[in-house]
Design an enzyme around this catalytic site. Structure first.
Site, mmCIF file in Angstrom:
data_model
loop_
_atom_site.group_PDB
_atom_site.id
_atom_site.type_symbol
_atom_site.label_atom_id
_atom_site.label_comp_id
_atom_site.label_asym_id
_atom_site.label_seq_id
_atom_site.Cartn_x
_atom_site.Cartn_y
_atom_site.Cartn_z
ATOM 1 N N CYS A 100 -1.431 0.049 -3.616
ATOM 2 C CA CYS A 100 -1.056 -1.015 -4.547
ATOM 3 C C CYS A 100 -0.920 -0.515 -5.984
ATOM 4 O O CYS A 100 0.036 -0.869 -6.689
ATOM 5 C CB CYS A 100 -2.073 -2.148 -4.474
ATOM 6 S SG CYS A 100 -3.797 -1.621 -4.567
ATOM 7 N N HIS A 121 -3.546 -6.402 -10.580
ATOM 8 C CA HIS A 121 -3.933 -5.089 -11.108
ATOM 9 C C HIS A 121 -3.241 -4.831 -12.446
ATOM 10 O O HIS A 121 -2.059 -5.150 -12.613
ATOM 11 C CB HIS A 121 -3.511 -3.977 -10.143
ATOM 12 C CG HIS A 121 -4.335 -3.881 -8.895
ATOM 13 N ND1 HIS A 121 -5.419 -4.677 -8.649
ATOM 14 C CD2 HIS A 121 -4.214 -3.043 -7.827
ATOM 15 C CE1 HIS A 121 -5.946 -4.341 -7.463
ATOM 16 N NE2 HIS A 121 -5.231 -3.368 -6.953
#
Length: 342
Positions: free
Chosen positions: A130, A242
């Site tokens: 990710c 994130h």
């Protein structure tokens, strides 16, 4: 022209997100199956306006599907993906199990779409980590313009990257702090509520963590083996989304204004960069969005041809489920797989 699709790990956070995004992008589906471990047999998950009952991974006939979206963890993928691929469908795997296999392409559609043809070697495509995905989406157009020599990145990764257990731990610890209760860590190595932890995945002999190593080797495989990457990966008390502080050194000059315009035109990127209060994107604002957001663009005069920026993305979407579905779309667009006539 439609496809038969199976989602393996359909009861997990990423599996459910895959089902939601398949519906959201209106992927051409003839038949869809929810597949999970035996303990989840019969568990219901939603897709479009209907309910799917999970089928047993060990009993499912994968020869009757064209595409398998796999999000059941590395051990399951190692045991099953190659077997499934031999039955005919192409497996798009979200784990780390196949990412560095030389016979398996590692794909971010905005970055290296031509690699999709390499999937025929094992009928497996790997979804990158990710934190790598959002970074290379931002780096690709800049690399094309001025050629990147070196990247230094610090990540601020949400607990969703550790799955439902990570999200539960942040929730439970936050409630415990306010209730003056116990905050002993279980999923993480130290309390995550009101804290940051500079440790994601296991430590390696040279002192870096495996998450940091992944960002380096995956960037080299996806984008350019000559790019040097140094990462510090940190878990933060954010549920989803994130963030990354990225510092880039180029071979050729690239002014911040030019970089800003390049990124505005690049696929999968939204630039929000105003030098005023709130003129940037935070992880809370990116949740549910497809784009990777870029803010705080500025020249770095401490190195020749330096540039710094802030990069934010929904790690359950672009960092996992969305990228996998976009790979499925790429298989369709490039004619790598043959659709079923509806």
């Amino acid at each position: 022209m439609t496809y038969r699709v199976a989602v393996v790990g359909a009861t997990g956070a990423v599996g459910r997100e895959m089902l939601a995004i398949l519906e959201e992008v209106d992927f051409p589906i003839k038949d869809i199956y929810a597949v999970a471990s035996r303990k989840s047999l019969g568990v219901e998950v939603s897709f479009a306006n209907r309910t799917l009952r999970c089928e047993d991974l060990e009993q499912f006939d994968f020869s009757k599907v064209d595409i398998v979206l796999m999000s059941a963890g590395g051990d399951v993928s190692k045991a099953w993906s190659e077997k499934i691929g031999k039955q005919g469908p192409i497996v798009i795997d979200n784990s780390s199990a196949w990412r560095m296999d030389p016979d398996v392409p590692l794909i971010v559609p905005e970055v290296n779409p031509d690699a999709v043809w390499d999937c025929k070697k094992k009928n497996i495509i790997a979804n990158p980590n990710c934190s790598t995905i959002q970074m290379v989406v931002a780096l690709k157009p800049l690399h094309d313009a001025a050629r990147i020599k070196r990247v230094v990145v610090s990540t601020y990764q949400s607990v969703a990257g550790a799955g439902k257990a990570g999200m539960d731990e942040l929730w439970d610890q936050t409630k415990a702090v306010y209730g003056l209760g116990e905050t002993e860590p279980k999923k993480f190595t130290k309390p995550i509520a009101f804290n940051v932890i500079p440790h994601i995945d296991v430590f390696m002999e040279d002192g870096q963590t495996k998450e940091e190593w992944k960002m380096k080797v995956e960037t080299k495989k996806i984008l350019d083996p000559d790019i040097e990457v140094f990462a510090t990966c940190v878990r933060v008390p954010v549920f989803v989304g994130h963030s990354e502080s990225i510092n880039v050194e180029f071979e050729n000059p690239l002014d911040e204004a030019e970089a800003r315009e390049i990124l505005r035109e690049a696929p999968g990127i939204a630039v929000v960069d105003k030098r005023e209060n709130g003129g940037y994107v935070t992880p809370k604002e990116c949740v549910g969005e497809f784009d990777t957001f870029i803010s705080r663009l500025r020249n770095d005069p401490s190195v020749p041809n330096g540039l710094a920026f802030w990069c934010v993305s929904d790690n359950l979407r672009k960092g996992a489920a969305l990228n996998a579905v976009q790979i499925a779309q790429l298989l369709d667009e490039r004619g790598v797989i043959t659709p079923v006539i509806a």
